[in-house]
Enzyme design. Structure first.
Site, mmCIF file in Angstrom:
data_model
loop_
_atom_site.group_PDB
_atom_site.id
_atom_site.type_symbol
_atom_site.label_atom_id
_atom_site.label_comp_id
_atom_site.label_asym_id
_atom_site.label_seq_id
_atom_site.Cartn_x
_atom_site.Cartn_y
_atom_site.Cartn_z
ATOM 1 N N TYR A 33 49.937 50.689 34.175
ATOM 2 C CA TYR A 33 50.414 49.353 34.962
ATOM 3 C C TYR A 33 49.602 48.211 33.980
ATOM 4 O O TYR A 33 48.532 48.603 33.562
ATOM 5 C CB TYR A 33 50.039 49.447 36.214
ATOM 6 C CG TYR A 33 48.814 49.237 36.802
ATOM 7 C CD1 TYR A 33 47.988 50.394 36.632
ATOM 8 C CD2 TYR A 33 48.235 48.093 37.376
ATOM 9 C CE1 TYR A 33 46.855 50.339 37.228
ATOM 10 C CE2 TYR A 33 46.801 48.026 37.604
ATOM 11 C CZ TYR A 33 46.223 49.170 37.810
ATOM 12 O OH TYR A 33 44.904 49.159 38.206
ATOM 13 N N LYS A 149 45.059 52.394 31.928
ATOM 14 C CA LYS A 149 45.059 51.942 32.968
ATOM 15 C C LYS A 149 46.063 52.486 33.870
ATOM 16 O O LYS A 149 47.326 51.988 33.481
ATOM 17 C CB LYS A 149 45.494 50.306 32.687
ATOM 18 C CG LYS A 149 45.329 49.521 33.920
ATOM 19 C CD LYS A 149 45.203 48.163 33.505
ATOM 20 C CE LYS A 149 45.413 46.981 34.703
ATOM 21 N NZ LYS A 149 44.366 47.208 35.662
ATOM 22 N N GLU A 182 31.636 50.463 37.099
ATOM 23 C CA GLU A 182 32.443 49.300 37.192
ATOM 24 C C GLU A 182 32.802 49.287 38.701
ATOM 25 O O GLU A 182 32.661 50.213 39.486
ATOM 26 C CB GLU A 182 33.703 49.137 36.406
ATOM 27 C CG GLU A 182 34.773 50.277 36.630
ATOM 28 C CD GLU A 182 36.152 50.477 35.728
ATOM 29 O OE1 GLU A 182 36.207 49.401 35.065
ATOM 30 O OE2 GLU A 182 36.573 51.554 35.466
ATOM 31 N N LEU A 207 37.089 50.785 32.412
ATOM 32 C CA LEU A 207 38.498 50.156 31.778
ATOM 33 C C LEU A 207 37.864 49.111 31.283
ATOM 34 O O LEU A 207 37.205 48.371 31.431
ATOM 35 C CB LEU A 207 39.368 49.828 32.691
ATOM 36 C CG LEU A 207 40.616 49.104 32.382
ATOM 37 C CD1 LEU A 207 41.588 50.157 31.903
ATOM 38 C CD2 LEU A 207 41.278 48.198 33.521
HETATM 39 N N1 PLP Z 1 38.350 47.939 36.141
HETATM 40 C C1 PLP Z 1 39.350 48.269 36.808
HETATM 41 C C2 PLP Z 1 39.072 49.737 37.446
HETATM 42 C C3 PLP Z 1 40.354 47.691 37.156
HETATM 43 O O1 PLP Z 1 41.309 48.088 37.934
HETATM 44 C C4 PLP Z 1 40.603 46.340 36.367
HETATM 45 C C5 PLP Z 1 41.661 45.719 36.743
HETATM 46 O O2 PLP Z 1 42.683 46.053 37.116
HETATM 47 C C6 PLP Z 1 39.535 45.777 35.614
HETATM 48 C C7 PLP Z 1 38.448 46.602 35.407
HETATM 49 C C8 PLP Z 1 39.525 44.605 35.138
HETATM 50 O O3 PLP Z 1 40.484 44.414 34.071
HETATM 51 P P1 PLP Z 1 41.068 43.171 33.746
HETATM 52 O O4 PLP Z 1 40.103 42.060 33.228
HETATM 53 O O5 PLP Z 1 41.906 43.395 32.618
HETATM 54 O O6 PLP Z 1 41.956 42.727 34.799
#
Ligand code: PLP
Length: 292
Positions: A33, A149, A182, A207
């Site tokens: 996603y 993701k 994270e 991620l």
């Molecule tokens: N880390 C995780 C586990 C996430 O689910 C997300 C966003 O959904 C992020 C980091 C941040 O990613 P982004 O800046 O692309 O929204």
């Protein structure tokens, strides 16, 4: 106002927007996603989100259901039909519908695509950033492919629920070495006492957030230095500032970790400045955001 979703080629009203019971997303969380911020009706950092989507699909060997250009048209149409000015667009692609069997379905099984969009007033996020948020910590218990993701988010769901039950906004995962990886849906950052902005390298354990990636450019333009290294929970608790980043949070200051105030317990100047500049950066870069 009725809401619309895109489901496998059709724009449907929300109550009718359903997927098959044997969709592999439903049965195995076998899908990927993306969540993209919408500002002023415009998709923010679309090109970067599409590039990450392509990578996630490739890593899981899920066929790309349509060109990125066509996908962009669908995303914009869902945003338009839902009259979203500020909010989020959600895109999910699964390995499709097939009789339940762990192994991949027959070659040629079409992937399933769902797109939804919702409005979320900017003021709610701004208010949260002005006050700052609390985080709790939980032991890291995810698989080692968190760089993908995927919709397989059970540990993240449990972590977020634990945060909610503790009256916090986010949960940070802490690995066996005591290092913060994270948040359940955000990347984690600290600002050290000597002003270093620190975030974990994206090579393992996290991620690669799109907001995180863009913040490197924002910081550079602001003459600020980012150190990519793992930081411990103890270091975070002793930091001058902490913050989280995501398309859903942009930059949101963290003012408390496991009940300990961060810095003076108020949102820090670096996080606040990065948040302000992120929006300026997004506004100034329509070509980049459109993928041009
Ligand atoms: N880390 C995780 C586990 C996430 O689910 C997300 C966003 O959904 C992020 C980091 C941040 O990613 P982004 O800046 O692309 O929204």
């Amino acid at each position: 106002m009725s809401r619309f979703a895109y489901v496998n080629g059709l724009y449907l009203r929300h109550p009718e927007a359903v997927v098959h019971v044997e969709d592999r997303g439903y049965q195995f969380a076998d899908g990927v996603y993306e969540v993209c911020e919408i500002r002023g009706g415009r998709l923010i950092d679309e090109a970067l989100h599409m590039a990450r989507l392509e990578r996630s699909l490739k890593e899981l060997r899920i066929a790309q259901p349509m060109s990125l250009g066509a996908l962009g048209v669908v995303l914009r149409e869902v945003v338009r039909r839902n009259r979203v000015h500020d909010g989020l667009v959600y895109l999910q692609i699964t390995r499709g519908v097939a009789p339940r069997n762990h192994a991949f379905p027959a070659e040629g099984t079409p992937p399933s695509i769902v797109v939804t969009a919702k409005s979320s007033p900017r003021s709610a996020g701004d208010l949260r950033a002005e006050k700052g948020v609390s985080v709790i910590t939980v032991p890291e218990n995810r698989w080692d492919r968190v760089d993908i993701k995927t919709t397989s988010l059970l540990p993240n769901v449990l972590a977020k629920q634990a945060a909610k039950e503790a009256g916090a906004y986010e949960a940070w995962f802490v690995d066996a070495d005591g290092k913060v990886t994270e948040g359940s849906s955000t990347n984690a950052w600290i600002v050290t006492m000597d002003g270093g902005i620190v975030t974990r390298p994206a090579e393992s354990g996290i991620l690669r957030g799109i907001t995180r990636t863009v913040l490197f450019e924002v910081a550079k333009a602001a003459g600020l230095r980012i150190e990519e290294r793992a930081f411990s929970l103890d270091e975070a608790k002793a930091a001058r500032e902490a913050f989280i980043s995501a398309a859903t949070a942009i930059v949101t200051p963290v003012v408390e970790i496991d009940g300990h105030p961060v810095g003076n317990g108020a949102p820090g100047t670096v996080a606040t400045e990065l948040r302000r500049r992120f929006h300026e950066f997004a506004a100034e870069a329509p070509a980049r955001s459109r993928g041009g």
